[in-house]
Write a protein that holds these residues in place. Structure first.
Motif, mmCIF file in Angstrom:
data_model
loop_
_atom_site.group_PDB
_atom_site.id
_atom_site.type_symbol
_atom_site.label_atom_id
_atom_site.label_comp_id
_atom_site.label_asym_id
_atom_site.label_seq_id
_atom_site.Cartn_x
_atom_site.Cartn_y
_atom_site.Cartn_z
ATOM 1 N N GLY A 274 102.084 40.618 33.058
ATOM 2 C CA GLY A 274 102.255 39.444 32.235
ATOM 3 C C GLY A 274 101.196 39.285 31.156
ATOM 4 N N LEU A 275 101.558 38.519 30.142
ATOM 5 C CA LEU A 275 100.646 38.106 29.085
ATOM 6 C C LEU A 275 100.249 36.667 29.401
ATOM 7 N N TYR A 276 99.020 36.465 29.873
ATOM 8 C CA TYR A 276 98.605 35.148 30.348
ATOM 9 C C TYR A 276 97.588 34.472 29.435
ATOM 10 N N ASP A 277 96.746 35.242 28.790
ATOM 11 C CA ASP A 277 95.729 34.673 27.916
ATOM 12 C C ASP A 277 96.300 34.538 26.504
ATOM 13 N N LEU A 278 96.717 33.346 26.153
ATOM 14 C CA LEU A 278 97.352 33.109 24.858
ATOM 15 C C LEU A 278 96.344 32.790 23.760
ATOM 16 N N ALA A 279 95.074 32.571 24.129
ATOM 17 C CA ALA A 279 94.077 32.165 23.131
ATOM 18 C C ALA A 279 93.970 33.144 21.961
ATOM 19 N N PRO A 280 93.934 34.477 22.205
ATOM 20 C CA PRO A 280 93.842 35.386 21.050
ATOM 21 C C PRO A 280 95.041 35.301 20.110
ATOM 22 N N LEU A 281 96.192 34.901 20.637
ATOM 23 C CA LEU A 281 97.368 34.751 19.789
ATOM 24 C C LEU A 281 97.308 33.454 18.988
ATOM 25 N N LEU A 282 96.613 32.467 19.548
ATOM 26 C CA LEU A 282 96.478 31.196 18.854
ATOM 27 C C LEU A 282 95.448 31.252 17.738
ATOM 28 N N ASP A 283 94.352 31.999 17.982
ATOM 29 C CA ASP A 283 93.273 32.015 16.985
ATOM 30 C C ASP A 283 93.296 33.243 16.090
ATOM 31 N N HIS B 252 102.285 20.530 18.914
ATOM 32 C CA HIS B 252 102.246 19.882 20.225
ATOM 33 C C HIS B 252 101.581 20.794 21.253
ATOM 34 N N PHE B 253 101.959 22.073 21.251
ATOM 35 C CA PHE B 253 101.333 22.994 22.199
ATOM 36 C C PHE B 253 99.834 23.123 21.917
ATOM 37 N N ARG B 254 99.463 23.221 20.651
ATOM 38 C CA ARG B 254 98.053 23.351 20.298
ATOM 39 C C ARG B 254 97.254 22.113 20.699
ATOM 40 N N SER B 255 97.913 20.951 20.725
ATOM 41 C CA SER B 255 97.212 19.700 21.021
ATOM 42 C C SER B 255 97.073 19.421 22.512
ATOM 43 N N LEU B 256 97.740 20.191 23.356
ATOM 44 C CA LEU B 256 97.663 19.946 24.793
ATOM 45 C C LEU B 256 96.246 20.154 25.301
ATOM 46 N N GLU B 257 95.861 19.367 26.291
ATOM 47 C CA GLU B 257 94.573 19.571 26.941
ATOM 48 C C GLU B 257 94.514 20.981 27.535
ATOM 49 N N PRO B 258 93.305 21.563 27.610
ATOM 50 C CA PRO B 258 93.200 22.925 28.173
ATOM 51 C C PRO B 258 93.845 23.066 29.539
ATOM 52 N N ARG B 259 93.749 22.032 30.383
ATOM 53 C CA ARG B 259 94.325 22.156 31.727
ATOM 54 C C ARG B 259 95.838 22.256 31.692
ATOM 55 N N PHE B 260 96.446 21.944 30.554
ATOM 56 C CA PHE B 260 97.884 22.065 30.404
ATOM 57 C C PHE B 260 98.276 23.226 29.489
ATOM 58 N N ARG B 261 97.287 24.015 29.027
ATOM 59 C CA ARG B 261 97.587 25.065 28.058
ATOM 60 C C ARG B 261 96.859 26.375 28.337
ATOM 61 N N ASP B 262 95.584 26.306 28.702
ATOM 62 C CA ASP B 262 94.771 27.500 28.913
ATOM 63 C C ASP B 262 94.935 27.989 30.347
ATOM 64 N N TYR B 263 95.211 29.290 30.526
ATOM 65 C CA TYR B 263 95.541 29.796 31.861
ATOM 66 C C TYR B 263 94.422 29.548 32.865
ATOM 67 N N ALA B 264 93.145 29.743 32.454
ATOM 68 C CA ALA B 264 92.038 29.583 33.393
ATOM 69 C C ALA B 264 91.873 28.127 33.806
ATOM 70 N N ALA B 265 91.993 27.219 32.837
ATOM 71 C CA ALA B 265 91.900 25.797 33.164
ATOM 72 C C ALA B 265 93.083 25.359 34.011
ATOM 73 N N MET B 266 94.261 25.899 33.729
ATOM 74 C CA MET B 266 95.433 25.563 34.529
ATOM 75 C C MET B 266 95.240 25.990 35.974
ATOM 76 N N VAL B 267 94.721 27.199 36.168
ATOM 77 C CA VAL B 267 94.495 27.703 37.525
ATOM 78 C C VAL B 267 93.484 26.827 38.251
ATOM 79 N N ALA B 268 92.430 26.424 37.554
ATOM 80 C CA ALA B 268 91.365 25.650 38.182
ATOM 81 C C ALA B 268 91.813 24.239 38.544
ATOM 82 N N GLU B 269 92.707 23.648 37.735
ATOM 83 C CA GLU B 269 92.963 22.222 37.878
ATOM 84 C C GLU B 269 94.360 21.861 38.355
ATOM 85 N N LEU B 270 95.295 22.801 38.327
ATOM 86 C CA LEU B 270 96.672 22.476 38.708
ATOM 87 C C LEU B 270 97.012 23.036 40.077
ATOM 88 N N ASP B 271 98.028 22.449 40.677
ATOM 89 C CA ASP B 271 98.554 22.921 41.959
ATOM 90 C C ASP B 271 99.464 24.117 41.698
#
Length: 334
Positions: free
Chosen positions: A211-220, A241-260
């Motif tokens: 999978g392609l999980y780290d989207l940050a290089p595609l965003l910047d 809208h996607f760019r404005s989401l909080e990291p915990r709802f957009r960045d894979y590492a933050a999502m893993v750390a903070e989401l169920d």
């Protein structure tokens, strides 16, 4: 003819991906880039496509519409072991498969052989289409996946399957969509923030391939390698809208750390150009104390496995071993 493809080659490639059918009205430079990517990827898939074959003992229910809009992009297939049909019952676990293709290439037909091989291991497998870049954004692709989830949830009772044992699988870009779909379906706050509150299903686990999980290089705009073309399409694909989401709802590492998240199985290989993405996601899951398994294949000397090998070269012994591992992983969670 681009890539030395004959008209017959182009007709064959069109059986598993659009080439330019959905590019009417798209800006010329964007349409040209997408067409080039589709032709190059289709040329690479052409030789191995002759080895994709239906699997004996698996029943196919094809082109089921999950939205009532007559769009080919809103259809799905279901593959069922014939033995499960004969036995009946409601215990067969379910996989929902999301094909890859750099978000701009492919269809469910690209994964038909993989899905049938997976079904033969003891699963019902729903394989879905979704709209492709450049006509939609990333979140709109996730909206298509959510619509398919809702349709599947409403029709599970029509088949000899378990409602409580639904898993997600996806490869490459489909791995990204599968990861985000799993996270959103399991976290109502994240789903609402993304604007996709209704998923219908809560996956029990996910098996993600290359999978392609780290989207940050595609965003910047810092991506390199085969995914570089996506940076050129970033203004089309990553909406505000996607760019404005909080990291915990957009960045894979933050999502893993903070989401169920449910348990996740990851597969890659040492000659997979997205190997690092699987390893980084695995590291994030480990740091967060989440349940996961990772399988990083090292090809034998003189042998190539490469990107999404269980999907595109599903007849290999190594691919069969991956399918067996997915079965073991999933059945332990039942």
């Amino acid at each position: 003819m681009p890539h030395d493809l004959s008209p017959a080659d182009l007709d064959r490639i069109r059986t598993w991906t659009p080439i330019d059918e959905d590019l009417v009205g798209v800006a010329d430079d964007v349409a040209r880039l997408c067409r080039e990517v589709r032709l190059a990827t289709g040329a690479a898939d052409l030789a191995r496509s002759h080895h994709w074959a239906d699997v004996e003992g698996v029943d196919a229910h094809l082109d089921l519409p999950y939205l009532d809009d007559d769009s080919v992009f809103h259809r799905l297939d279901l593959f069922l072991p014939h033995d499960a049909v004969l036995r009946g019952g409601t215990t067969l676990p379910v996989y929902v498969d999301i094909h890859g293709g750099g978000f701009t290439y492919g269809s469910k037909e690209l994964n038909r052989s993989f899905c049938q091989h997976l079904a033969a291991k003891g699963f019902a497998v729903f394989s879905l289409n979704y709209r492709l870049l450049p006509t939609v954004t990333f979140l709109e692709q996730l909206e298509d996946v959510a619509a398919a989830f809702r349709w599947i949830a409403g029709h599970l009772a029509d088949y000899p399957v378990s409602r409580e044992a639904v898993f997600v699988t996806g490869d490459s870009a489909g791995g990204a969509l599968g990861f985000y779909a799993t996270a959103l379906a399991c976290n109502p706050d994240a789903a609402r923030a993304a604007g996709i509150p209704d998923w219908g299903l809560r996956p029990r686990g996910a098996a993600l391939v290359s999978g392609l999980y780290d989207l940050a290089p595609l965003l910047d705009g810092s991506a390199d390698g085969p995914a570089t073309f996506l940076t050129a399409l970033a203004p089309v694909f990553w909406d505000e809208h996607f760019r404005s989401l909080e990291p915990r709802f957009r960045d894979y590492a933050a999502m893993v750390a903070e989401l169920d998240l449910p348990p996740i199985y990851l597969c890659t290989s040492s000659d997979d150009f997205l190997e690092a993405d699987s390893l980084l996601l695995g590291a994030a899951l480990a740091r967060a104390g989440k349940r996961f398994e990772i399988q990083d294949w090292a090809p034998a000397p003189g042998v190539t496995l490469g990107h999404v090998f269980p999907v595109c070269v599903s007849w290999l012994e190594e691919s069969d071993a991956v399918l067996n591992r997915i079965r073991e992983f999933s059945y332990r969670l039942l």
